[in-house]
Design an enzyme around this catalytic site. Sequence first.
Site, mmCIF file in Angstrom:
data_model
loop_
_atom_site.group_PDB
_atom_site.id
_atom_site.type_symbol
_atom_site.label_atom_id
_atom_site.label_comp_id
_atom_site.label_asym_id
_atom_site.label_seq_id
_atom_site.Cartn_x
_atom_site.Cartn_y
_atom_site.Cartn_z
ATOM 1 N N LYS A 79 0.859 -1.186 0.000
ATOM 2 C CA LYS A 79 0.000 0.000 0.000
ATOM 3 C C LYS A 79 0.893 1.233 0.000
ATOM 4 O O LYS A 79 1.938 1.250 0.679
ATOM 5 C CB LYS A 79 -0.885 -0.037 1.252
ATOM 6 N N SER A 154 -9.858 1.783 2.928
ATOM 7 C CA SER A 154 -8.940 2.530 2.096
ATOM 8 C C SER A 154 -7.923 1.670 1.343
ATOM 9 O O SER A 154 -7.325 2.144 0.390
ATOM 10 C CB SER A 154 -8.168 3.519 2.973
ATOM 11 N N SER A 178 -10.209 -0.730 7.028
ATOM 12 C CA SER A 178 -9.603 -0.491 5.718
ATOM 13 C C SER A 178 -8.933 -1.694 5.069
ATOM 14 O O SER A 178 -8.535 -1.627 3.918
ATOM 15 C CB SER A 178 -8.582 0.649 5.810
#
Lengths: 489, 480
Positions: A79, A154, A178
Site C-alpha cells: 500500500k 482505504s 480499511s
Amino acid sequence: MSDLTQHTLLELQSQLQSGAISSVELTSTFLARIERLNPTLNAFITVTESQALAQAQAADAARAAGTAGPLTGLPIAHKDLFCTDGVLTSCASKMLSNFVAPYDAHVVRACQEAGMVMLGKLNMDEFAMGSSNENSFYGPVKNPWDLKRVPGGSSGGSAAAVAASMTPIATGTDTGGSIRQPAAFTGTSGLKPTYGRVSRFGMVAYASSLDQGGLIGKSAADLALGLGVIAGHDPRDSTSADQPVPDYTATLTDSIQGLKIGLPDAFFDERLDARMQARMEAVMDAYRALGAELVPVKLPHVAEAIPAYYVIAPAEASANLSRFDGVRYGHRADSPADLTDLYERSRGEGFSSEVKRRILIGTYALSEGYFDAYYKKAQQIRRLIQQDFTHAFTECDLLLSPTTPSTAFQIGAKSDDPVAMYLEDIYTVATNLAGLPGGCFPSGLVDGLPTGYQLTGPAFSEARLLNAAHQLQQTTDWHLATPEEITHV
Amino acid sequence: MYEAVIGLEVHVQLATESKMFSGSSTQFGQAPNTQASLIDLAMPGVLPTPNAKAFEMAVKFGLAIDAEIGRTSVFDRKNYFYPDLPKGYQISQFDAPIVGPGHVIIQLEDGETKRINVTRAHLEEDAGKSIHDAFDGLTGVDLNRAGTPLLEIVSEPELASAKEAVAYLRVIHSLIRYLEISDGNMAEGSMRCDCNVSIRPKGSQALGTRTEIKNVNSFRFVEKAINSEINRQIEILEDGGRVIQETRLYDPDRDETRSMRSKEEANDYRYFPDPDLLPVVLDEAFIQACRDALPELPAARKVRYTETYGITDYDASVLVADRDIADYFAKVAEASGEGKLAANWVMGSVMAELNQQDVSITEFPVTASDLAQLIQRVSDQTLNSKTAKTVFEALLNREGSVDDIIQARGLVQVTDTGAIEAIVDEVIAENPDQVANYRQATEDKRGKMLGFFVGQVMKKSQGKANPQAVNQILASKLSD
C-alpha cells in the site's frame, strides 16, 4: 491452472522450492499482468519493474546458493503509505505526489529481508481516509468483479490487485476497517492484526492509536505465511508489542472441534440485508459442521463505536497531518507571500476535501471547551467497548459477524454523503477501538458480487483466528471464486 | 503602593547524549541540520522512541526538590504550526508530568530564607531554530536543536521581586549543575527563563493580570526585565489603565519589554495524549536507583562547610552555589588548613578574576594546591598580603609554583629586625623635615603621618619587610 498468477502464495512457494519456476519467471508474469490490467483497474500507483526483476534475480541466486528462506522470490505489493526507500510514497495524495521516501518502513524491510520481491505501490484512499478508494489523487480503483463498483477502502488497491491476481499478496492498513471492508468487497481474505503486532514504523500515520498494518491475500493460509514475515517487536515503535511471533502456519490444520464462536447481538440486526444475512447463516452452518459451537454474546456499547471512532481518528489525524506544511518535503505552494500563505495554500492545495474535513473535525474535537464533550467522551466509549470485548471473550474464543452491511456499491453512490460512507465501517471499527485482531474471509456471492464474514479474536489470537478461517476454507470454496477475466482492455 | 507577584518557567536542556525521541546527537554548535535525523525532520511515517536517560535526570531533579515523582506520566501533543517545529506539534507533558509539587529554599538579601514552591516539572522536546538574518527575505531553519530534551520547571507565583526571582533561578541553576543534568549555560540556551509578572496593591489577595516575558537568557536580564515590566505595569495602573494579558519580549538594548502577542492571538494548543507513546510507568526500584545516585546537594554541603571549615553561613552559601567552586574551595581549605583564609581568597581574588576573565574554575590557571600553598606562605609569614598578591598574579600568568615564584622574585618577607632597623634609620636620616613635623604633631595626627614613613620603608625593602615590624620599629624610633 496454467496461469501462474492465479495461484496462492503457498502454491507458488512450493513451485519455487521445487524448482518448477524461477522468481524471475514468476515476477515477469505478474509484471505483465499488471501492465495489462492496471490501466483498467488503477490498482497500482507505481510499478517498480526493474527493481522487482533485480530482486527476483537475487532471489534466484540465493536459491541456487542454498541461502533462500521460505518466502524468497515470492512477489508482494505494498500500500502506498508504507515508505519505500527511493520509491514514490504518495499516500495517494497530491501533498506527497513528489515524495520519494528516504527510508524503508519496517514492513517493507521485513519483506525484503525475507527475500520477497516488491512489484510496486498500491492505490488507496488519500492518507487512508475513505471506504471506497474513490478518494485518491491518482483516481479511483475499480472493483475487478464489476468495473462500475468500488473495491472498498482505504486499502482498495491492495484488495483489487489481489482479486485480479496482479499480486499474490499485498500489504494494507486498517484503521477502522480499511483491510477487512475491501477484502469483503473483492472476495479476498484480509487480516488486521492486533494493535502492536506489526510495527507502524514507516507507515504514514492516519490515526496512530488505531492504525495497524496487515495483509490481503487469496486465502487464510497465505495470510498466515505473510504475517510471520511482518509481525514482531520493533524498538522504533514504542507501541509495538514485545511478544513472541508464533509460526502461524503450524496451527492452521488444528481441529476447531469445540471452538466457541460468539455471535454479537448488535451485529445481527435489521440493518443487515436479508441476503447478506443468508450468507452469514451459511458461514454459521459451515462452522457448526466443523464442530464449532455458536453462542450468542452481547456487545452493549458497540452501537457507539462509529461516533467514537469519528472523533478519535480525526483528532489524531489533525495532529498527524500537521507535518505536511510545505516546509521540508511534499507539495509546496508557488511563491508564497509569507508564512501563513505558505501554510494555507500548500495545505489547501495538497489535501483533498475529505482529508480537510477530517482535519477540521479533529481540530474542533480537540479545541478548548469542546475537548471534554468530544475527545474525552469518545475515549470513555472506547474503554467501554474494550470492556465489552473482554467480557465477551470470557464466553467465547472468537466473534463472528458480517464485515459490511452490503456488497460493493456503485462508484459515486456515496461520494457526496460522508455520513453514509462512514457507516460502511459499522461492523469493523469496534475491533480497532479495542485494538483486537480482525479478519475478513469470503462468504459467497450475492448477485454475482462477493461478501465477507468477519472473525474477531482476543489480543494476539491471530493463530487461532487464521486456524478457524483456514479450516472453513478447507470445507468451502467461497475463497476460490474469482472475478471473470478482464479481456476487453 | 504595589507589590509584584512573579512566577518563573525555567526550561533546562538536559545533558543527554542523544535527543529526547531520536538517536541524534545533542551537541551544541555544529553545522546547521547536521544533527537532524529522519525523526527530527518529522519525515512521514517516523515514530518517537523516548530516551530513558532523560527520565532519570528528571527524577533526580524531582528528588532534589523533594517533589512527588509521577509514577505514571503521559506525553501529550501540543499543537501549533511553526517552521522550526517539524511535526506541527511539540511532544510535552500536560496532565501527568514526571515531577509533581516540590520546593526549594532561597536566601534573601537580609539573610532570611524563603520557601518557594515548585508546581511541577515536565519533560518535553525543544524546537529547532529559525534564522531570520542569514538569507535575504527568507528564513532559514536549523533543526539541530529540534528534539533536544527539556525539563520545564514551573514555580508557583511566590516570588515578590526581581531579586527573589534571580535568587530562585540561581538555586535551580545550582541544583541542575550539582545533579549534572545540564550545563545550565544560559548564553547557549541550555537554560532559559519565562517570567510571569503581575502587580497588585500591597496587601491585596487577588492577583493582577499577568504578562509573560519569554525567553530571557541571563540572570542579569531576568532581573532587569522583571523590574522594567513591574515599572511598566505600575505606570499603566497609575494612569488609570488596565494591564493586558499578553506575551512580551525583553529588549536588553532598550531595557524594556515589548508586546509579542496578546491573549486573543494566543494559540489553542489542543493538547491530547500522544498516541505514539505509551504512558511512562516508573517503578520504585528505578526511583530508588536515582535517589542512590544523588550527589551531596548544595544545602547539605553548606552545613558541612560551616561545620568543617569554620566559615560563616553567608560565605558557605556563596561558596557552595557552584559545585566546581565549592570543590575548589574545599581542596584549598583542606590543603592549607586555613578555612577562613581559603574562603577569603576564593570569594575575593579568585571569583573576581573568574568574572573578569569569564572563565570557569575548572579552566582557572591557579590550581587549588597552588592557592593552598600561597595561603600557607602567608600563614608562615614568608609572604605578606602585598607580596601574596604579587605571587597570585604571577600564578595567573603561569609563572611556576608558589615557591619558585617567591624564589625567582626574591619575595621572602624580611622579618629580621636588625635589617628593618637599618632601613628605618636611613629613612629617618633622609627625611628630617617630615621627622620634625611628626615629632611636633599631636598624638591623633601622628597615626596618619606614620603612613608616609611606612611607605618609604616598604619601598626601600621592595615590599618584603614585615609591615607589623616596620610599624613597631618606626613608632619607637620616631618618638625618641
